[in-house]
Design an enzyme around this catalytic site. Structure first.
Site, PDB file in Angstrom:
ATOM      1  N   ASP A   1      40.973  35.499   0.670  1.00  0.00           N
ATOM      2  CA  ASP A   1      40.643  34.285   1.074  1.00  0.00           C
ATOM      3  C   ASP A   1      39.158  33.872   0.511  1.00  0.00           C
ATOM      4  O   ASP A   1      38.390  34.895   0.177  1.00  0.00           O
ATOM      5  CB  ASP A   1      40.792  33.664   2.477  1.00  0.00           C
ATOM      6  CG  ASP A   1      40.181  34.994   3.316  1.00  0.00           C
ATOM      7  OD1 ASP A   1      39.579  35.608   3.018  1.00  0.00           O
ATOM      8  OD2 ASP A   1      40.690  35.130   4.805  1.00  0.00           O
TER       9      ASP A   1
ATOM     10  N   HIS B   1      44.791  34.740  13.639  1.00  0.00           N
ATOM     11  CA  HIS B   1      44.859  34.577  12.194  1.00  0.00           C
ATOM     12  C   HIS B   1      45.034  35.870  11.447  1.00  0.00           C
ATOM     13  O   HIS B   1      44.101  36.727  11.882  1.00  0.00           O
ATOM     14  CB  HIS B   1      43.962  33.338  11.740  1.00  0.00           C
ATOM     15  CG  HIS B   1      42.536  33.524  11.480  1.00  0.00           C
ATOM     16  ND1 HIS B   1      41.501  32.950  11.637  1.00  0.00           N
ATOM     17  CD2 HIS B   1      41.917  34.991  11.367  1.00  0.00           C
ATOM     18  CE1 HIS B   1      40.268  33.400  11.564  1.00  0.00           C
ATOM     19  NE2 HIS B   1      40.393  34.880  11.305  1.00  0.00           N
TER      20      HIS B   1
ATOM     21  N   GLU C   1      45.710  30.049  10.309  1.00  0.00           N
ATOM     22  CA  GLU C   1      45.481  29.547  11.712  1.00  0.00           C
ATOM     23  C   GLU C   1      46.696  29.294  12.336  1.00  0.00           C
ATOM     24  O   GLU C   1      47.907  29.090  11.614  1.00  0.00           O
ATOM     25  CB  GLU C   1      44.407  28.318  11.625  1.00  0.00           C
ATOM     26  CG  GLU C   1      43.325  28.738  10.882  1.00  0.00           C
ATOM     27  CD  GLU C   1      42.292  29.681  11.859  1.00  0.00           C
ATOM     28  OE1 GLU C   1      42.929  30.377  12.804  1.00  0.00           O
ATOM     29  OE2 GLU C   1      41.086  29.589  11.410  1.00  0.00           O
TER      30      GLU C   1
HETATM   31  C1  F6R Z   1      38.700  37.816   6.254  1.00  0.00           C
HETATM   32  C2  F6R Z   1      39.786  37.373   7.116  1.00  0.00           C
HETATM   33  C3  F6R Z   1      40.105  37.024   8.377  1.00  0.00           C
HETATM   34  C4  F6R Z   1      38.982  38.040   9.260  1.00  0.00           C
HETATM   35  C5  F6R Z   1      39.141  37.673  10.663  1.00  0.00           C
HETATM   36  C6  F6R Z   1      38.177  38.579  11.478  1.00  0.00           C
HETATM   37  O1  F6R Z   1      38.916  37.868   4.977  1.00  0.00           O
HETATM   38  O2  F6R Z   1      40.819  36.748   6.278  1.00  0.00           O
HETATM   39  O3  F6R Z   1      41.183  37.112   8.743  1.00  0.00           O
HETATM   40  O4  F6R Z   1      39.571  39.340   8.953  1.00  0.00           O
HETATM   41  O5  F6R Z   1      38.579  36.292  10.723  1.00  0.00           O
HETATM   42  O6  F6R Z   1      36.929  38.244  11.244  1.00  0.00           O
HETATM   43  P1  F6R Z   1      35.944  39.447  11.681  1.00  0.00           P
HETATM   44  O7  F6R Z   1      35.994  40.873  11.122  1.00  0.00           O
HETATM   45  O8  F6R Z   1      34.451  38.881  11.305  1.00  0.00           O
HETATM   46  O9  F6R Z   1      35.734  39.550  13.166  1.00  0.00           O
END
Ligand code: F6R
Length: 249
Positions: free
Chosen positions: A75, A146, A151
């Site tokens: 993303d 997600h 979401e």
């Molecule tokens: C990142 C992504 C998100 C994150 C998720 C967890 O490319 O697609 O799904 O993996 O939001 O974020 P962190 O690792 O910062 O807790």
């Protein structure tokens, strides 16, 4: 047919990253030995940081080359250009690509500045297909459940598209952006369907803040309200968690 995603609970994130990085190095080497590039799907955020550090360590030790690796990131925030420090382009350069031997042309990350978003998303999907599909997909999990930025409400068969970020997701990103008002409201994300087509999937989660959603994703109903729950139906998806994130399993 429902298959449960196995969870592997490690003492700490360093151990989890060491084991998964060694497994990935072996996978890349064996795919390369079969005469083709290894195609990796990559994630950003806080979770993969120690994993990328371990990949860089293996690379420096001569145990992992990215010379014949093709990557697709999950993303990118809409509205952020590649030189914005919080863009996922900048993140990937800083945390991984700037330290390994990956050819620049093998790197794919959605472009958050495009004007024709549907055309860009369709082209992203086609590039993945033309590369032969994703061999190994790395995932984190958001507190909303997600994967990518799929979401609650994201359909199981969703593809790469423009998505709206959940308020919880924007709140979690606020410190990095110096305040909620600076966090983008939308992103481009691979869809659940795109992710589920990867041949092998590893989801990483650390810390007690992820314990409830990890348990929900692994043991709750398969529902579009928790997109990570779709992984229960994937034939080769594994959760790599530390003791805190695995505390409720
Ligand atoms: C990142 C992504 C998100 C994150 C998720 C967890 O490319 O697609 O799904 O993996 O939001 O974020 P962190 O690792 O910062 O807790």
């Amino acid at each position: 047919m429902t298959q449960s995603s196995p969870a592997r609970v490690f003492a700490d994130r360093a151990e989890a990253c060491r084991i998964l990085a060694a497994e990935l190095a072996e996978l890349v080497a064996s795919i390369n030995a079969s005469g083709r590039p290894a195609v990796l799907g990559l994630a950003t955020g806080r979770t993969p940081l120690p994993f990328y550090a371990e990949l860089i360590r293996l690379h420096r030790a001569g145990q992992l080359s990215f010379a014949n690796v093709v990557t697709f990131n999950l993303d990118e925030y809409l509205g952020l250009s590649a030189d914005h420090p919080e863009s996922y382009h900048a993140f990937m350069r800083r945390e991984l690509f700037g330290h390994v031997d990956i050819p620049a042309e093998n790197i794919h990350i959605p472009d958050g500045t495009v004007t024709d978003i549907p055309a860009h998303c369709a082209a992203y999907e086609k590039t993945i297909r033309d590369a032969g599909g994703i061999d190994f997909q790395l995932l984190g999990i958001g507190r909303t459940g997600h994967i990518g930025f799929n979401e609650p409400g994201s359909p199981r068969d969703s593809r790469t598209r423009r998505v709206e970020l959940d308020p919880i997701t924007r709140q979690d990103a606020a410190p990095a952006f110096g305040g909620l008002e600076n966090v983008p409201t939308h992103a481009i994300s691979m869809g659940c369907g795109t992710i589920l087509e990867a041949r092998k999937i590893a989801l990483l989660a650390w810390g007690e803040a992820k314990a409830a959603i990890v348990n929900e994703a692994l043991s709750g109903p398969v529902t579009d309200q928790v997109s990570a729950s779709f992984l229960q139906q994937h034939p080769d998806a594994t959760f790599y968690v530390d003791a805190d994130a695995g505390a409720r399993l």
